[in-house]
Design a protein around this motif. Structure first.
Motif, PDB file in Angstrom:
ATOM      1  N   ASP A  74     -31.621 -17.147  19.165  1.00 32.25           N
ATOM      2  CA  ASP A  74     -31.574 -16.819  17.740  1.00 32.25           C
ATOM      3  C   ASP A  74     -30.498 -17.657  17.055  1.00 32.25           C
ATOM      4  O   ASP A  74     -29.874 -18.530  17.688  1.00 32.25           O
ATOM      5  CB  ASP A  74     -31.374 -15.316  17.536  1.00 32.25           C
ATOM      6  CG  ASP A  74     -30.044 -14.791  18.059  1.00 32.25           C
ATOM      7  OD1 ASP A  74     -29.111 -15.591  18.336  1.00 32.25           O
ATOM      8  OD2 ASP A  74     -29.926 -13.557  18.195  1.00 32.25           O
ATOM      9  N   ALA A  75     -30.255 -17.381  15.787  1.00 35.38           N
ATOM     10  CA  ALA A  75     -29.281 -18.149  15.000  1.00 35.38           C
ATOM     11  C   ALA A  75     -27.865 -18.046  15.547  1.00 35.38           C
ATOM     12  O   ALA A  75     -27.034 -18.931  15.314  1.00 35.38           O
ATOM     13  CB  ALA A  75     -29.327 -17.700  13.544  1.00 35.38           C
ATOM     14  N   ASP A  76     -27.578 -16.973  16.292  1.00 33.14           N
ATOM     15  CA  ASP A  76     -26.247 -16.797  16.895  1.00 33.14           C
ATOM     16  C   ASP A  76     -26.166 -17.378  18.305  1.00 33.14           C
ATOM     17  O   ASP A  76     -25.188 -17.157  19.013  1.00 33.14           O
ATOM     18  CB  ASP A  76     -25.888 -15.311  16.945  1.00 33.14           C
ATOM     19  CG  ASP A  76     -25.744 -14.705  15.564  1.00 33.14           C
ATOM     20  OD1 ASP A  76     -25.256 -15.410  14.644  1.00 33.14           O
ATOM     21  OD2 ASP A  76     -26.140 -13.524  15.395  1.00 33.14           O
ATOM     22  N   THR A  92     -40.258 -11.570  26.159  1.00 34.49           N
ATOM     23  CA  THR A  92     -39.109 -11.015  25.446  1.00 34.49           C
ATOM     24  C   THR A  92     -38.175 -10.220  26.332  1.00 34.49           C
ATOM     25  O   THR A  92     -37.092  -9.853  25.915  1.00 34.49           O
ATOM     26  CB  THR A  92     -39.570 -10.123  24.270  1.00 34.49           C
ATOM     27  OG1 THR A  92     -40.415  -9.094  24.783  1.00 34.49           O
ATOM     28  CG2 THR A  92     -40.303 -10.940  23.225  1.00 34.49           C
ATOM     29  N   GLU A 137     -42.240 -17.272  19.182  1.00 30.19           N
ATOM     30  CA  GLU A 137     -41.990 -15.832  19.210  1.00 30.19           C
ATOM     31  C   GLU A 137     -43.243 -15.022  19.540  1.00 30.19           C
ATOM     32  O   GLU A 137     -43.161 -13.978  20.183  1.00 30.19           O
ATOM     33  CB  GLU A 137     -41.430 -15.384  17.863  1.00 30.19           C
ATOM     34  CG  GLU A 137     -41.009 -13.946  17.807  1.00 30.19           C
ATOM     35  CD  GLU A 137     -40.294 -13.624  16.513  1.00 30.19           C
ATOM     36  OE1 GLU A 137     -39.383 -12.788  16.568  1.00 30.19           O
ATOM     37  OE2 GLU A 137     -40.642 -14.203  15.455  1.00 30.19           O
ATOM     38  N   VAL A 146     -33.150 -14.608  23.167  1.00 28.37           N
ATOM     39  CA  VAL A 146     -34.062 -13.551  22.718  1.00 28.37           C
ATOM     40  C   VAL A 146     -35.400 -13.618  23.439  1.00 28.37           C
ATOM     41  O   VAL A 146     -36.252 -12.761  23.264  1.00 28.37           O
ATOM     42  CB  VAL A 146     -34.276 -13.583  21.188  1.00 28.37           C
ATOM     43  CG1 VAL A 146     -32.975 -13.264  20.461  1.00 28.37           C
ATOM     44  CG2 VAL A 146     -34.845 -14.923  20.745  1.00 28.37           C
ATOM     45  N   ALA A 191     -36.047 -22.364  18.845  1.00 31.29           N
ATOM     46  CA  ALA A 191     -35.946 -21.203  17.963  1.00 31.29           C
ATOM     47  C   ALA A 191     -37.259 -20.430  18.000  1.00 31.29           C
ATOM     48  O   ALA A 191     -38.325 -21.022  18.230  1.00 31.29           O
ATOM     49  CB  ALA A 191     -35.643 -21.661  16.541  1.00 31.29           C
ATOM     50  N   PRO A 192     -37.195 -19.134  17.774  1.00 32.28           N
ATOM     51  CA  PRO A 192     -38.412 -18.326  17.811  1.00 32.28           C
ATOM     52  C   PRO A 192     -39.474 -18.756  16.807  1.00 32.28           C
ATOM     53  O   PRO A 192     -40.664 -18.574  17.043  1.00 32.28           O
ATOM     54  CB  PRO A 192     -37.925 -16.910  17.480  1.00 32.28           C
ATOM     55  CG  PRO A 192     -36.461 -16.923  17.721  1.00 32.28           C
ATOM     56  CD  PRO A 192     -36.009 -18.331  17.528  1.00 32.28           C
ATOM     57  N   ASP A 193     -39.051 -19.371  15.695  1.00 27.24           N
ATOM     58  CA  ASP A 193     -40.015 -19.740  14.656  1.00 27.24           C
ATOM     59  C   ASP A 193     -40.608 -21.139  14.837  1.00 27.24           C
ATOM     60  O   ASP A 193     -41.431 -21.576  14.032  1.00 27.24           O
ATOM     61  CB  ASP A 193     -39.398 -19.602  13.268  1.00 27.24           C
ATOM     62  CG  ASP A 193     -38.180 -20.487  13.058  1.00 27.24           C
ATOM     63  OD1 ASP A 193     -37.680 -21.104  14.032  1.00 27.24           O
ATOM     64  OD2 ASP A 193     -37.707 -20.560  11.907  1.00 27.24           O
ATOM     65  N   ASP A 237     -27.884 -16.464  20.824  1.00 31.35           N
ATOM     66  CA  ASP A 237     -28.131 -15.432  21.832  1.00 31.35           C
ATOM     67  C   ASP A 237     -29.561 -15.566  22.341  1.00 31.35           C
ATOM     68  O   ASP A 237     -30.486 -15.807  21.543  1.00 31.35           O
ATOM     69  CB  ASP A 237     -27.936 -14.031  21.239  1.00 31.35           C
ATOM     70  CG  ASP A 237     -26.494 -13.753  20.864  1.00 31.35           C
ATOM     71  OD1 ASP A 237     -25.588 -14.238  21.576  1.00 31.35           O
ATOM     72  OD2 ASP A 237     -26.272 -13.065  19.849  1.00 31.35           O
TER      73      ASP A 237
END
Length: 129
Positions: A42-44, A77, A72, A48, A18-20, A46
């Motif tokens: 991301d949460a979906d 990106t 992130e 990123v 995850a980005p975080d 997808d």
């Protein structure tokens, strides 16, 4: 060989982060699985971004604190992807044109990671077959 779909040679399963997440957590996951890139989703689910061992060279050069920096903040990106039915020849040309060494393979979700190592292995195996 050139008509082989990338689905036959891509690396699976794909390690995702995850980005975080912290760079430190991502680095440990990469080390533990002995891979050089992760898809950032991301949460979906997808894509990123992408985080590679090359990004960690920049982190070291910048003297970035990996336990206090998120994925992130350092990921690439510009996420270019291919589909499982993309041919190895098409994907190889795309990697050469973009200057990337890793590209996520997406079929709705990220289903694989195609690397220059995958392509070289495939080429070597085809040459000796």
């Amino acid at each position: 060989m050139t008509e082989t779909p990338v689905s036959e040679i891509m690396t699976t399963p794909v390690l995702t982060v995850a980005p975080d997440e912290t760079l430190s957590d991502a680095a440990w996951a990469m080390r533990d699985t002995e891979i050089k890139s992760v898809a950032v989703i991301d949460a979906d689910c997808d894509p990123v971004g992408i985080l590679t061992s090359t990004d960690f060279v920049q982190v070291a050069a910048d003297d970035t604190e990996p336990t206090e920096t998120t994925v992130e903040e350092c990921m690439t990106t510009t996420v270019e992807t291919v589909t499982p039915d993309t041919t190895v020849a098409e994907a190889s040309a795309h990697l050469l044109d973009s200057g990337f060494n890793h590209i996520p393979v997406v079929d709705g979700d990220v289903v694989g990671m195609l690397t220059t190592t995958d392509i070289l292995r495939h080429t070597a195996e085809a040459a000796t077959a």
